[in-house]
Scaffold this motif. Structure first.
Motif, short mmCIF file in Angstrom:
data_model
loop_
_atom_site.label_atom_id
_atom_site.label_comp_id
_atom_site.label_asym_id
_atom_site.label_seq_id
_atom_site.Cartn_x
_atom_site.Cartn_y
_atom_site.Cartn_z
N LEU A 359 5.20 -20.44 -80.90
CA LEU A 359 3.90 -20.00 -80.40
C LEU A 359 3.49 -18.64 -80.97
O LEU A 359 2.32 -18.42 -81.29
CB LEU A 359 3.91 -19.97 -78.87
CG LEU A 359 4.10 -21.34 -78.17
CD1 LEU A 359 4.10 -21.18 -76.66
CD2 LEU A 359 3.03 -22.34 -78.61
N THR A 360 4.44 -17.72 -81.10
CA THR A 360 4.11 -16.40 -81.68
C THR A 360 3.73 -16.55 -83.16
O THR A 360 2.84 -15.85 -83.64
CB THR A 360 5.27 -15.40 -81.53
OG1 THR A 360 6.47 -15.98 -82.04
CG2 THR A 360 5.48 -15.01 -80.09
N THR A 361 4.38 -17.48 -83.85
CA THR A 361 4.02 -17.76 -85.25
C THR A 361 2.58 -18.26 -85.34
O THR A 361 1.79 -17.80 -86.17
CB THR A 361 4.97 -18.82 -85.85
OG1 THR A 361 6.27 -18.23 -85.96
CG2 THR A 361 4.52 -19.29 -87.22
N LEU A 362 2.22 -19.21 -84.49
CA LEU A 362 0.88 -19.79 -84.52
C LEU A 362 -0.19 -18.80 -84.07
O LEU A 362 -1.31 -18.85 -84.56
CB LEU A 362 0.85 -21.07 -83.67
CG LEU A 362 1.78 -22.20 -84.15
CD1 LEU A 362 1.76 -23.37 -83.18
CD2 LEU A 362 1.39 -22.66 -85.57
N LYS A 363 0.17 -17.87 -83.19
CA LYS A 363 -0.77 -16.84 -82.72
C LYS A 363 -1.25 -15.97 -83.87
O LYS A 363 -2.37 -15.47 -83.87
CB LYS A 363 -0.11 -15.94 -81.66
CG LYS A 363 0.00 -16.53 -80.27
CD LYS A 363 -1.33 -16.68 -79.58
CE LYS A 363 -1.49 -15.77 -78.41
NZ LYS A 363 -2.71 -16.10 -77.63
N GLU A 364 -0.36 -15.79 -84.86
CA GLU A 364 -0.70 -14.94 -86.01
C GLU A 364 -1.91 -15.48 -86.78
O GLU A 364 -2.56 -14.76 -87.52
CB GLU A 364 0.51 -14.81 -86.95
CG GLU A 364 1.65 -14.00 -86.37
CD GLU A 364 2.86 -13.97 -87.30
OE1 GLU A 364 2.78 -14.53 -88.42
OE2 GLU A 364 3.88 -13.37 -86.91
N ARG A 369 -8.22 -21.34 -79.70
CA ARG A 369 -7.30 -21.40 -78.57
C ARG A 369 -5.97 -21.96 -79.09
O ARG A 369 -5.95 -22.78 -80.02
CB ARG A 369 -7.80 -22.36 -77.49
CG ARG A 369 -9.02 -21.97 -76.71
CD ARG A 369 -9.29 -23.00 -75.60
NE ARG A 369 -9.24 -24.37 -76.11
CZ ARG A 369 -9.10 -25.47 -75.35
NH1 ARG A 369 -8.99 -25.35 -74.03
NH2 ARG A 369 -9.09 -26.68 -75.88
N LEU A 370 -4.88 -21.52 -78.48
CA LEU A 370 -3.58 -22.10 -78.76
C LEU A 370 -3.23 -22.98 -77.56
O LEU A 370 -3.11 -22.49 -76.43
CB LEU A 370 -2.53 -21.01 -78.97
CG LEU A 370 -1.10 -21.49 -79.25
CD1 LEU A 370 -1.05 -22.44 -80.44
CD2 LEU A 370 -0.18 -20.28 -79.52
N VAL A 371 -3.15 -24.29 -77.79
CA VAL A 371 -2.90 -25.26 -76.72
C VAL A 371 -1.49 -25.83 -76.90
O VAL A 371 -1.15 -26.30 -77.99
CB VAL A 371 -3.94 -26.40 -76.75
CG1 VAL A 371 -3.66 -27.42 -75.65
CG2 VAL A 371 -5.36 -25.83 -76.62
N CYS A 372 -0.69 -25.79 -75.84
CA CYS A 372 0.69 -26.27 -75.91
C CYS A 372 0.89 -27.43 -74.94
O CYS A 372 0.65 -27.30 -73.74
CB CYS A 372 1.65 -25.12 -75.57
SG CYS A 372 3.39 -25.58 -75.66
N GLY A 446 -10.19 -30.95 -77.56
CA GLY A 446 -10.01 -29.99 -78.65
C GLY A 446 -11.33 -29.32 -79.00
O GLY A 446 -12.37 -29.97 -79.06
N GLN A 447 -11.27 -28.00 -79.22
CA GLN A 447 -12.46 -27.23 -79.55
C GLN A 447 -12.35 -26.67 -80.98
O GLN A 447 -11.23 -26.53 -81.50
CB GLN A 447 -12.61 -26.07 -78.55
CG GLN A 447 -12.80 -26.52 -77.11
CD GLN A 447 -12.79 -25.37 -76.12
OE1 GLN A 447 -12.90 -24.20 -76.52
NE2 GLN A 447 -12.66 -25.68 -74.84
N PRO A 448 -13.47 -26.35 -81.62
CA PRO A 448 -13.42 -25.80 -82.97
C PRO A 448 -12.48 -24.59 -83.05
O PRO A 448 -12.54 -23.70 -82.20
CB PRO A 448 -14.87 -25.40 -83.25
CG PRO A 448 -15.68 -26.32 -82.38
CD PRO A 448 -14.86 -26.52 -81.14
N GLY A 449 -11.60 -24.61 -84.04
CA GLY A 449 -10.68 -23.49 -84.24
C GLY A 449 -9.39 -23.58 -83.44
O GLY A 449 -8.49 -22.74 -83.60
N ASP A 450 -9.26 -24.58 -82.57
CA ASP A 450 -8.03 -24.73 -81.77
C ASP A 450 -6.83 -25.07 -82.65
O ASP A 450 -6.96 -25.76 -83.67
CB ASP A 450 -8.18 -25.87 -80.75
CG ASP A 450 -8.92 -25.47 -79.49
OD1 ASP A 450 -9.31 -24.30 -79.39
OD2 ASP A 450 -9.10 -26.34 -78.61
#
Length: 487
Positions: A359-364, A369-372, A446-450
């Motif tokens: 998750l920290t990798t994907l946050k970069e 939004r980051l959805v898990c 899902g939203q644009p940019g997710d």
């Protein structure tokens, strides 16, 4: 095969019987004993093979390899050794005709990165014309044959059987994951690795059934570098000096530091709708630009290790660049195209440490939004559920809690534990027990940019419920959801 031939490289004492006899098979499972076979009495974590000595002798075993005294009829040959596991690896190599001597064996050890690095190496070497076998966490690959794995590093008898099949299939090299357990239990004894790779080291696999402490974990990892000709090491890892202690191999390094033989510079995140990757410049012993379709800084480390291996094999840069662009690993940040507006991926992260790293990798990548989407396995530590819930609540913008492998527990009880962890954070979440419904919800909302990540199952193609493994592959579920949407 003659017993004397099998024992050529073994230190032993023949305490009963005679060594000038034929052996029909080698086995360490009492259920597979047949007339005239050699049986290894192995002291395991759960069972002690010495207790089955009389039983296997009665079934027709002609030879027993032991480390403790046993009572068996006088017509059974008993070979006593210091460590029956160690002897088993040497005897297995002899039984299959020392097949590793016909192959260049590349072994990878470390806490993280082993699986992805093996596939990257396989991809590049095959692009350069080599025929490559693979042994790892997900599967063993021998030519066109794929065998699902039960251990990261199989038992020595299985490794040697695979090597023999690989040599027979025309492979000239094999890349394999080497776990600390595999090294500790002497599964890789009996041959020399052409190359050993050290990826990194973090506290892991420490407990009653694994390593007693971090020092023992490190010591076992370091054993690989007394069993290989050429060593390739992550120069940036804090434990490098300790891993190198007592090594007997040539040393090459990779990393971001100035002293590394293969260095990464000018790293940049690559982000497009439905796609995440990373690009960087390789300097040092090679000089070229590379882009990889697997996001995250750890992809740089994994690919640098692969580049160092392929440099050793003299692979051309163009082939490295093209192969790294195509290299993918089932269930390891595996991107599945479902939309031009957001990114969906599958990953095996199934504990708090791996989920936080993911998750920290994907946050970069600064997603909209980051959805898990994740669950936890049943009949495992409850603490893992609280921890994973807290991690997802902390780093994901939205969590969909669902079912993983409930085993013999109620999925709702597991979900309640995850909820306890996520409640410690401000993270928003929803609970959807059925995994297909949870994935469908993620896709439909899902939203644009997710960036949406389905965590925990990875390469697995089943869901374990009450002791039964039901077919369930997230890739298939996604296809079904998309097909149902069109219907």
């Amino acid at each position: 095969m003659k017993l004397t031939k099998l024992l050529e490289r073994v230190e032993y004492e023949c305490v009963q019987g005679n060594t000038d006899i034929e052996v029909t098979d080698i086995v360490n499972d009492s259920r597979k004993v047949r007339e005239g076979c050699l049986f290894f009495c192995i002291k395991g974590a759960v069972a002690d093979g010495h207790k089955y000595a009389a039983e296997v002798a009665q079934k027709g075993a002609g030879v027993l390899v032991v480390q403790d005294d046993v009572q068996v009829p006088g017509d059974v040959t008993v070979i006593k050794v210091a460590d029956s596991r160690y002897a088993m690896a040497l005897i297995a190599a002899a039984w299959y005709g020392h097949p590793a001597e016909k192959l260049k064996v590349i072994g990878i050890t470390g806490t993280k990165g082993k699986t992805t690095t093996t596939y990257m190496i396989k991809s590049i070497l095959e692009a350069a014309g080599h025929k490559v076998g693979l042994i790892g966490t997900i599967e063993a690959i021998i030519g066109d044959k794929v065998i699902p794995a039960s251990n990261t590093t199989p038992e020595s008898t299985t490794i040697q059987k695979y090597f023999a099949e690989m040599a027979e299939a025309g492979c000239d090299c094999v890349v394999m994951e080497v776990s600390s357990q595999g090294l500790m239990l002497h599964r890789t004894v009996g041959f020399t690795f052409e190359i050993g790779i050290f990826t990194n080291l973090e506290p892991d696999h420490i407990g009653p059934a694994e390593h007693e402490n971090f020092e023992d974990y490190l010591r076992c990892k370091a054993m690989l570098f007394k069993q290989c000709r050429h060593g390739i090491f992550n120069a940036d890892d804090a434990h490098l000096e300790a891993i190198l202690e007592g090594h007997t191999c040539d040393v090459e390094t990779y990393g971001f530091g100035e002293k590394a033989d293969f260095r990464a510079s000018e790293a940049q995140l690559v982000s497009k709708p439905g796609y995440l990757g990373i690009a960087y410049h390789v300097t040092g012993k090679r000089n070229f630009f590379v882009e990889i379709d697997i996001p995250g800084k750890f992809s740089i480390y994994n690919s640098l290790a692969a580049i160092a291996v392929c440099d050793y094999f003299g692979v051309e840069e163009e082939k490295m660049i093209a192969a790294l662009k195509k290299a993918k690993v089932k269930g390891r940040i595996e991107m599945i195209k479902v939309s031009d507006e957001f990114t969906l991926m599958i990953d095996y992260a199934h504990n708090a440490m791996s989920l936080e790293s993911l998750l920290t990798t994907l946050k970069e990548y600064n997603p909209g939004r980051l959805v898990c989407v994740f669950g936890c396995g049943g009949n495992r530590s409850r603490a893992r559920r609280f921890e994973m819930g807290e991690v997802s609540g902390k780093y994901a913008d939205f969590t969909i809690i669902t079912s993983d492998n409930p085993r013999y527990e109620e999925p709702e009880a597991i979900i309640a534990d995850i909820e306890t962890g996520i409640a410690k954070t401000d993270g928003k979440y929803i609970k959807i027990t059925d995994r297909k419904e949870a994935i469908a919800y993620a896709i439909h909302h899902g939203q644009p940019g997710d960036v949406i990540v389905l965590a925990g199952k990875g390469h697995e193609d089943y869901q374990e419920i009450c002791g039964v493994k039901h077919p369930m592959d997230e890739r298939v579920l996604i296809k079904e959801i998309l097909a149902e949407d069109k219907a």
